[in-house]
Motif scaffolding. Structure first.
Motif, short mmCIF file in Angstrom:
data_model
loop_
_atom_site.label_atom_id
_atom_site.label_comp_id
_atom_site.label_asym_id
_atom_site.label_seq_id
_atom_site.Cartn_x
_atom_site.Cartn_y
_atom_site.Cartn_z
N ASP A 1 0.83 -1.21 0.00
CA ASP A 1 0.00 0.00 0.00
C ASP A 1 0.86 1.26 0.00
N PHE A 2 1.92 1.26 0.82
CA PHE A 2 2.84 2.39 0.90
C PHE A 2 3.46 2.68 -0.47
N LEU A 3 3.97 1.62 -1.11
CA LEU A 3 4.61 1.78 -2.42
C LEU A 3 3.61 2.17 -3.50
N GLN A 4 2.43 1.57 -3.47
CA GLN A 4 1.41 1.90 -4.47
C GLN A 4 1.05 3.38 -4.41
N GLY A 5 0.96 3.92 -3.20
CA GLY A 5 0.65 5.33 -3.04
C GLY A 5 1.70 6.23 -3.66
N ILE A 6 2.95 5.80 -3.61
CA ILE A 6 4.06 6.59 -4.18
C ILE A 6 4.14 6.39 -5.70
N LEU A 7 4.04 5.15 -6.15
CA LEU A 7 4.26 4.84 -7.56
C LEU A 7 3.10 5.26 -8.46
N SER A 8 1.90 5.37 -7.91
CA SER A 8 0.75 5.73 -8.73
C SER A 8 0.88 7.14 -9.30
N ASP A 9 1.77 7.92 -8.72
CA ASP A 9 1.97 9.31 -9.15
C ASP A 9 3.22 9.45 -10.03
N THR A 10 3.62 8.37 -10.71
CA THR A 10 4.81 8.41 -11.57
C THR A 10 4.41 8.16 -13.02
N THR A 11 5.40 8.19 -13.90
CA THR A 11 5.16 7.90 -15.32
C THR A 11 5.15 6.39 -15.60
N MET A 12 5.34 5.59 -14.56
CA MET A 12 5.40 4.14 -14.75
C MET A 12 4.02 3.58 -15.10
N SER A 13 4.03 2.57 -15.99
CA SER A 13 2.78 1.88 -16.30
C SER A 13 2.36 1.07 -15.08
N GLU A 14 1.12 0.61 -15.09
CA GLU A 14 0.62 -0.21 -13.99
C GLU A 14 1.45 -1.49 -13.85
N VAL A 15 1.84 -2.08 -14.96
CA VAL A 15 2.66 -3.29 -14.94
C VAL A 15 4.02 -3.00 -14.30
N GLU A 16 4.66 -1.90 -14.69
CA GLU A 16 5.96 -1.53 -14.11
C GLU A 16 5.83 -1.27 -12.61
N GLN A 17 4.74 -0.62 -12.21
CA GLN A 17 4.52 -0.37 -10.78
C GLN A 17 4.45 -1.68 -10.01
N HIS A 18 3.68 -2.63 -10.54
CA HIS A 18 3.54 -3.92 -9.88
C HIS A 18 4.88 -4.66 -9.83
N GLN A 19 5.69 -4.54 -10.87
CA GLN A 19 6.99 -5.19 -10.89
C GLN A 19 7.90 -4.62 -9.80
N VAL A 20 7.93 -3.29 -9.67
CA VAL A 20 8.76 -2.66 -8.65
C VAL A 20 8.28 -3.06 -7.25
N ILE A 21 6.97 -3.07 -7.05
CA ILE A 21 6.42 -3.49 -5.76
C ILE A 21 6.83 -4.93 -5.47
N LEU A 22 6.76 -5.79 -6.46
CA LEU A 22 7.18 -7.19 -6.32
C LEU A 22 8.65 -7.29 -5.92
N ALA A 23 9.50 -6.50 -6.56
CA ALA A 23 10.94 -6.54 -6.26
C ALA A 23 11.22 -6.10 -4.83
N VAL A 24 10.61 -5.00 -4.41
CA VAL A 24 10.83 -4.50 -3.05
C VAL A 24 10.26 -5.48 -2.03
N GLU A 25 9.09 -6.01 -2.32
CA GLU A 25 8.47 -6.98 -1.42
C GLU A 25 9.34 -8.24 -1.28
N GLU A 26 9.95 -8.65 -2.35
CA GLU A 26 10.82 -9.84 -2.32
C GLU A 26 12.01 -9.62 -1.40
N VAL A 27 12.67 -8.47 -1.52
CA VAL A 27 13.82 -8.16 -0.65
C VAL A 27 13.34 -8.08 0.80
N ALA A 28 12.24 -7.37 1.03
CA ALA A 28 11.72 -7.21 2.39
C ALA A 28 11.33 -8.57 2.99
N ALA A 29 10.65 -9.39 2.23
CA ALA A 29 10.22 -10.71 2.72
C ALA A 29 11.43 -11.58 3.06
N ASN A 30 12.45 -11.55 2.21
CA ASN A 30 13.67 -12.32 2.51
C ASN A 30 14.30 -11.87 3.81
#
Length: 138
Positions: free
Chosen positions: A19-48
């Protein structure tokens, strides 16, 4: 723009990170797919970190700092758990992973493919993983 969050080491709290990342990324030039990919990457590092460095101890936390300008998104994941240098990670042979039907071990590969640059720094008892994504102009 800079924003920070404290994420307690319970995998059930990863929804807060999304939710935190979505709030930040929704205001960028990134496509929805790119936003989800970045969220996935950050979530993966955090989960590990939550699972492997902090043993899912909800009293411990990691810090997520996000800064952004028109051209670059920088995400810092800071913790004081066991050191894991993402840059030294040896990728498994994917055909071996498939043959052995092993679960896990592919998340870091995704992070390396999604993000444009990764840095790792460790000093005293702090570890910092920096993930960068270049933002396209409008």
């Amino acid at each position: 723009m800079e924003k920070t969050m404290k994420l307690y080491c319970d995998t059930g709290r990863l929804v807060e990170l999304r939710d935190f990342l979505q709030g930040i990324l929704s205001d960028t030039t990134m496509s929805e797919v790119e936003q989800h990919q970045v969220i996935l990457a950050v979530e993966e590092v955090a989960a590990n970190l939550i699972i492997h460095s902090h043993d899912c101890n909800p009293k411990e936390f990691i810090e997520i700092n996000v800064s952004r300008d028109k051209k670059l998104l920088k995400i810092e994941i800071i913790d004081s758990g066991e050191k894991f240098n993402i840059l030294e990670y040896q990728e498994p042979d994917i055909t071996e992973v498939i043959k052995s039907k092993r679960k896990g071990g592919l998340g870091i590969i995704l992070v390396k493919r999604i993000m444009d640059k990764i840095e790792f720094e460790s000093f005293q008892n702090k570890n910092i993983c920096r993930l960068y994504k270049i933002l396209k102009s409008k």
